[in-house]
Motif scaffolding. Structure first.
Motif, PDB file in Angstrom:
ATOM      1  N   SER A  17       0.759  -1.198  -0.020  1.00  0.00           N
ATOM      2  CA  SER A  17       0.060   0.079  -0.054  1.00  0.00           C
ATOM      3  C   SER A  17       0.908   1.181   0.041  1.00  0.00           C
ATOM      4  CB  SER A  17      -0.942   0.038   1.288  1.00  0.00           C
ATOM      5  OG  SER A  17      -0.335  -0.061   2.474  1.00  0.00           O
ATOM      6  N   ALA A  18       2.045   1.021   0.187  1.00  0.00           N
ATOM      7  CA  ALA A  18       2.886   2.343   0.267  1.00  0.00           C
ATOM      8  C   ALA A  18       3.527   2.801  -1.205  1.00  0.00           C
ATOM      9  CB  ALA A  18       4.179   1.992   1.154  1.00  0.00           C
ATOM     10  N   GLN A  19       2.972   1.952  -2.279  1.00  0.00           N
ATOM     11  CA  GLN A  19       3.313   2.595  -3.653  1.00  0.00           C
ATOM     12  C   GLN A  19       2.805   3.949  -3.855  1.00  0.00           C
ATOM     13  OE1 GLN A  19       4.298   0.186  -6.248  1.00  0.00           O
ATOM     14  NE2 GLN A  19       4.979  -1.703  -4.862  1.00  0.00           N
ATOM     15  N   LYS A  20       3.577   4.536  -4.515  1.00  0.00           N
ATOM     16  CA  LYS A  20       3.217   5.951  -4.924  1.00  0.00           C
ATOM     17  C   LYS A  20       1.947   5.841  -5.966  1.00  0.00           C
ATOM     18  CE  LYS A  20       5.010  10.120  -6.932  1.00  0.00           C
ATOM     19  NZ  LYS A  20       6.127  10.942  -7.473  1.00  0.00           N
ATOM     20  N   VAL A  21       1.232   6.673  -5.497  1.00  0.00           N
ATOM     21  CA  VAL A  21      -0.300   6.782  -6.265  1.00  0.00           C
ATOM     22  C   VAL A  21      -0.482   8.146  -6.576  1.00  0.00           C
ATOM     23  CG1 VAL A  21      -2.834   6.633  -5.859  1.00  0.00           C
ATOM     24  CG2 VAL A  21      -1.342   4.775  -4.624  1.00  0.00           C
ATOM     25  N   VAL A  22      -0.730   8.209  -7.902  1.00  0.00           N
ATOM     26  CA  VAL A  22      -1.047   9.581  -8.427  1.00  0.00           C
ATOM     27  C   VAL A  22      -2.415  10.046  -8.459  1.00  0.00           C
ATOM     28  CG1 VAL A  22      -0.878  10.799 -10.811  1.00  0.00           C
ATOM     29  CG2 VAL A  22       0.868   9.108 -10.301  1.00  0.00           C
ATOM     30  N   ASN A  23      -2.596  11.268  -7.643  1.00  0.00           N
ATOM     31  CA  ASN A  23      -3.995  11.540  -7.584  1.00  0.00           C
ATOM     32  C   ASN A  23      -4.202  13.015  -8.175  1.00  0.00           C
ATOM     33  OD1 ASN A  23      -3.310  13.864  -5.730  1.00  0.00           O
ATOM     34  ND2 ASN A  23      -3.645  12.116  -3.984  1.00  0.00           N
ATOM     35  N   TYR A  24      -5.550  13.313  -8.526  1.00  0.00           N
ATOM     36  CA  TYR A  24      -5.847  14.493  -9.256  1.00  0.00           C
ATOM     37  C   TYR A  24      -5.336  15.795  -8.392  1.00  0.00           C
ATOM     38  CZ  TYR A  24      -8.665  18.110 -11.245  1.00  0.00           C
ATOM     39  OH  TYR A  24      -9.365  19.355 -11.938  1.00  0.00           O
ATOM     40  N   GLU A  25      -5.460  15.706  -7.195  1.00  0.00           N
ATOM     41  CA  GLU A  25      -5.113  17.063  -6.388  1.00  0.00           C
ATOM     42  C   GLU A  25      -3.423  17.424  -6.733  1.00  0.00           C
ATOM     43  OE1 GLU A  25      -7.224  14.869  -5.248  1.00  0.00           O
ATOM     44  OE2 GLU A  25      -9.128  15.822  -5.377  1.00  0.00           O
ATOM     45  N   ASP A  26      -2.967  16.256  -6.335  1.00  0.00           N
ATOM     46  CA  ASP A  26      -1.150  16.491  -6.681  1.00  0.00           C
ATOM     47  C   ASP A  26      -0.879  16.892  -7.954  1.00  0.00           C
ATOM     48  OD1 ASP A  26      -0.962  15.726  -3.635  1.00  0.00           O
ATOM     49  OD2 ASP A  26      -0.480  13.645  -4.229  1.00  0.00           O
ATOM     50  N   TYR A  90     -10.604  22.831 -18.692  1.00  0.00           N
ATOM     51  CA  TYR A  90      -9.730  21.651 -19.314  1.00  0.00           C
ATOM     52  C   TYR A  90      -9.089  20.997 -18.343  1.00  0.00           C
ATOM     53  CZ  TYR A  90     -10.961  24.043 -23.864  1.00  0.00           C
ATOM     54  OH  TYR A  90     -11.289  24.812 -24.857  1.00  0.00           O
ATOM     55  N   LEU A  91      -8.788  21.414 -17.188  1.00  0.00           N
ATOM     56  CA  LEU A  91      -8.092  20.765 -16.043  1.00  0.00           C
ATOM     57  C   LEU A  91      -8.798  19.818 -15.396  1.00  0.00           C
ATOM     58  CD1 LEU A  91      -5.428  23.483 -14.985  1.00  0.00           C
ATOM     59  CD2 LEU A  91      -5.035  21.615 -16.815  1.00  0.00           C
ATOM     60  N   GLU A  92     -10.125  19.646 -15.729  1.00  0.00           N
ATOM     61  CA  GLU A  92     -11.159  18.816 -14.919  1.00  0.00           C
ATOM     62  C   GLU A  92     -10.769  17.494 -15.001  1.00  0.00           C
ATOM     63  OE1 GLU A  92     -13.188  20.007 -12.547  1.00  0.00           O
ATOM     64  OE2 GLU A  92     -12.389  21.626 -12.759  1.00  0.00           O
ATOM     65  N   ASN A  93     -10.294  17.102 -16.583  1.00  0.00           N
ATOM     66  CA  ASN A  93     -10.215  15.761 -16.648  1.00  0.00           C
ATOM     67  C   ASN A  93      -8.885  15.552 -17.427  1.00  0.00           C
ATOM     68  OD1 ASN A  93     -12.965  14.510 -16.226  1.00  0.00           O
ATOM     69  ND2 ASN A  93     -13.597  15.868 -17.832  1.00  0.00           N
ATOM     70  N   LEU A  94      -7.877  14.870 -16.445  1.00  0.00           N
ATOM     71  CA  LEU A  94      -6.574  14.841 -16.875  1.00  0.00           C
ATOM     72  C   LEU A  94      -6.413  13.079 -17.181  1.00  0.00           C
ATOM     73  CD1 LEU A  94      -5.126  17.111 -13.914  1.00  0.00           C
ATOM     74  CD2 LEU A  94      -5.587  17.519 -16.379  1.00  0.00           C
ATOM     75  N   TYR A  95      -5.605  12.677 -18.030  1.00  0.00           N
ATOM     76  CA  TYR A  95      -5.398  11.285 -18.347  1.00  0.00           C
ATOM     77  C   TYR A  95      -3.781  11.041 -18.330  1.00  0.00           C
ATOM     78  CZ  TYR A  95     -10.257  11.124 -19.954  1.00  0.00           C
ATOM     79  OH  TYR A  95     -11.518  11.342 -19.908  1.00  0.00           O
ATOM     80  N   LEU A  96      -3.568   9.978 -17.919  1.00  0.00           N
ATOM     81  CA  LEU A  96      -2.374   9.376 -17.992  1.00  0.00           C
ATOM     82  C   LEU A  96      -2.106   8.181 -19.086  1.00  0.00           C
ATOM     83  CD1 LEU A  96      -1.268   9.148 -14.361  1.00  0.00           C
ATOM     84  CD2 LEU A  96      -0.376  10.928 -15.947  1.00  0.00           C
ATOM     85  N   ASN A  97      -1.159   8.005 -19.676  1.00  0.00           N
ATOM     86  CA  ASN A  97      -0.832   6.800 -20.534  1.00  0.00           C
ATOM     87  C   ASN A  97      -0.711   5.784 -19.653  1.00  0.00           C
ATOM     88  OD1 ASN A  97      -0.216   5.052 -22.436  1.00  0.00           O
ATOM     89  ND2 ASN A  97       1.073   6.482 -23.628  1.00  0.00           N
TER      90      ASN A  97
END
Length: 169
Positions: A17-26, A90-97
């Motif tokens: 669970s300590a893996q780095k998680v990307v979240n929207y706010e960050d 435009y920054l409401e929906n951000l996507y990662l590959n």
């Protein structure tokens, strides 16, 4: 023995669970604080044409005849660009590959297909730790794409490239 197994299980669960998680706010905080380092590509997925907007620190070699791949920006223009993207939502929906050209929304499990978008904004965020994020924002409609191009073109002195981008839509 049971005690040792329980401890081992807790250690494994804690490390997983300590893996780095990307979240929207960050990511949103990173975008807003990246005025000096933000780079951006405006990509038309169905055409072989894009515009790259890079900071002065980046030397980009554009091998095309049009020379539209290396428009320079600075922290002032980037501040205005970030404000524009935020105010127009435009920054409401951000996507990662994620993998294999699968683009997943940071907030949900929503995905988009590269070729179904009229235009794609690719934001490249560089952190001081030499880490970077490659963020994608799909623009689904032609009208919305042209409106965004008009707004961005006011910040940069390269009418030829932005007119060509609009024509390729």
């Amino acid at each position: 023995m049971k005690f040792v197994c329980n401890i081992l299980f807790l250690v494994i669960a804690a490390s997983a669970s300590a893996q780095k998680v990307v979240n929207y706010e960050d990511i949103l905080i990173e975008i807003k604080s990246s005025k000096r380092t933000l780079c951006m590509n405006l990509i038309i997925p169905t055409e072989d044409f894009s515009i790259g907007i890079y900071t002065e620190d980046w030397e980009v070699e554009d091998l095309t005849m049009e020379q539209c791949g290396d428009i320079k920006t600075d922290s002032i223009k980037n501040s205005k660009l970030i404000y524009l993207l935020e105010s127009e939502q435009y920054l409401e929906n951000l996507y990662l590959n994620i993998e294999n050209n699968t683009y997943e929304n940071i907030r949900s499990f929503d995905t988009f297909n590269w070729n179904d978008s009229k235009m794609i904004l690719n934001l490249i965020l560089y952190k001081e730790s030499k880490e970077f994020y490659d963020i994608f924002i799909p623009i689904k409609s032609k009208k919305q794409s042209k409106k965004l191009i008009r707004s961005i073109s006011k910040l940069f002195k390269n009418d030829y490239c932005f007119k060509k981008l609009k024509r390729n839509l």
